[in-house]
Design a protein around this motif. Structure first.
Motif, PDB file in Angstrom:
ATOM      1  N   GLY A 205       0.828  -1.192   0.000  1.00 16.73           N
ATOM      2  CA  GLY A 205       0.000   0.000   0.000  1.00 16.73           C
ATOM      3  C   GLY A 205       0.863   1.242   0.000  1.00 16.73           C
ATOM      4  O   GLY A 205       2.080   1.187   0.235  1.00 16.73           O
ATOM      5  N   ALA A 206       0.246   2.398  -0.272  1.00 15.98           N
ATOM      6  CA  ALA A 206       0.972   3.671  -0.303  1.00 15.98           C
ATOM      7  C   ALA A 206       0.101   4.766   0.295  1.00 15.98           C
ATOM      8  O   ALA A 206      -1.124   4.783   0.106  1.00 15.98           O
ATOM      9  CB  ALA A 206       1.375   4.014  -1.730  1.00 15.98           C
ATOM     10  N   CYS A 207       0.743   5.683   1.014  1.00 12.40           N
ATOM     11  CA  CYS A 207       0.033   6.802   1.624  1.00 12.40           C
ATOM     12  C   CYS A 207      -0.228   7.895   0.587  1.00 12.40           C
ATOM     13  O   CYS A 207       0.448   7.967  -0.450  1.00 12.40           O
ATOM     14  CB  CYS A 207       0.861   7.386   2.764  1.00 12.40           C
ATOM     15  N   ASP A 208      -1.196   8.746   0.876  1.00  8.10           N
ATOM     16  CA  ASP A 208      -1.442   9.908   0.030  1.00  8.10           C
ATOM     17  C   ASP A 208      -0.251  10.861   0.093  1.00  8.10           C
ATOM     18  O   ASP A 208       0.565  10.810   1.024  1.00  8.10           O
ATOM     19  CB  ASP A 208      -2.711  10.630   0.481  1.00  8.10           C
ATOM     20  N   ALA A 209      -0.167  11.742  -0.892  1.00 10.06           N
ATOM     21  CA  ALA A 209       0.947  12.694  -0.959  1.00 10.06           C
ATOM     22  C   ALA A 209       1.047  13.496   0.330  1.00 10.06           C
ATOM     23  O   ALA A 209       0.042  13.979   0.870  1.00 10.06           O
ATOM     24  CB  ALA A 209       0.752  13.629  -2.148  1.00 10.06           C
ATOM     25  N   GLY A 210       2.268  13.620   0.850  1.00  9.93           N
ATOM     26  CA  GLY A 210       2.511  14.398   2.052  1.00  9.93           C
ATOM     27  C   GLY A 210       2.383  13.620   3.347  1.00  9.93           C
ATOM     28  O   GLY A 210       2.671  14.156   4.419  1.00  9.93           O
ATOM     29  N   LEU A 211       1.957  12.354   3.284  1.00 10.18           N
ATOM     30  CA  LEU A 211       1.799  11.529   4.477  1.00 10.18           C
ATOM     31  C   LEU A 211       2.770  10.350   4.458  1.00 10.18           C
ATOM     32  O   LEU A 211       3.255   9.946   3.398  1.00 10.18           O
ATOM     33  CB  LEU A 211       0.364  11.013   4.580  1.00 10.18           C
ATOM     34  N   VAL A 212       3.049   9.820   5.629  1.00 13.56           N
ATOM     35  CA  VAL A 212       3.895   8.632   5.755  1.00 13.56           C
ATOM     36  C   VAL A 212       3.184   7.627   6.653  1.00 13.56           C
ATOM     37  O   VAL A 212       2.259   7.973   7.396  1.00 13.56           O
ATOM     38  CB  VAL A 212       5.278   8.988   6.349  1.00 13.56           C
TER      39      VAL A 212
END
Length: 239
Positions: A205-212
């Motif tokens: 999975g991957a976080c939205d832009a700007g999040l970790v």
């Protein structure tokens, strides 16, 4: 005609035996004892001084004349019912196909998870890596011996980057139960994480832009809240 009604606690299964009624058509082989019904596997007769009382095992259990304990209601996979194929109508509740017993996951492709049901209350259980729940024996066996063709072939596989779902599950929710779809941080990229569907099938999975990804709260978060990822906004490597 109903003569009496009582409930006897079964220590072994946490279930109950229910006395149904006095029964005049059954001839007791001996004045005292418990004897199986010739047609119905979960029905039996309690004989006292030659008087038979019709009894019924809790939903999901069947009469086992070989059991040494007074409560002779047992799991079906421990009993050869032979021609006694009749059973009381099922009383399903949630994932419990009957009130008592061991039952598979409702998704036929998920074969490593099953449920232990007692009085309609279920406990989710998991087979060890490489094993599947066997519908006939109520136990975990090697996948090739379970005979379940719909099972998910992606279980326990490795992703291209080498990640594989752990075989020992330690993630628990606030109620102390195992998490069905645990997540894990990516070792190098703060914005990525892994999901183990039903604890065995890995996905990335991957976080939205700007999040970790924040391992402590098991979801994406502001980089300032995640040690080692505070500078991720600038593209710095994970510390």
């Amino acid at each position: 005609m109903w003569k009496s009604m009582f409930i006897v606690l079964s220590i072994l299964f946490g279930a109950y035996m229910v006395e149904c009624s006095a029964y005049d058509d059954f001839d007791c082989p001996k004045p005292n004892g418990q004897y199986e019904d010739p047609f119905q596997c979960d029905k039996y007769y309690e004989c006292k001084n030659g008087q038979a009382t019709e009894m019924m095992c809790p939903d999901g259990l069947v009469f086992n004349s070989r059991k040494r304990s007074h409560n002779k209601c047992d799991q079906p996979f421990n009993v050869d019912c032979g021609d006694r194929k009749d059973l009381q109508p099922a009383n399903p509740e949630g994932v419990c196909l009957r009130q008592n017993g061991f039952f598979p996951h409702p998704d036929s492709t998920i074969c490593n998870i099953f449920y232990n049901c007692v009085d309609g209350q279920h406990m989710e259980m998991s087979c060890a890596s490489g094993l599947h729940f066997d519908l006939k024996t109520g136990t975990c066996v090697w996948a090739e011996n379970a005979g379940r063709p719909d099972c998910n072939n992606n279980a326990n596989k490795k992703l291209k980057d080498g990640f594989q779902c752990p075989t020992v599950y330690e993630q628990m929710n606030k109620d102390g139960q195992m998490i069905s779809h645990p997540t894990y941080p990516h070792p190098d990229d703060c914005t990525k994480f892994y999901i183990c569907l039903n604890r065995v099938e890995p996905r990335q999975g991957a976080c939205d832009a700007g999040l970790v990804y924040n391992e402590e709260i098991e979801r994406c978060d502001d980089p300032d809240n995640v040690p080692g990822c505070k500078n991720w906004k600038t593209g710095s490597p994970k510390q």
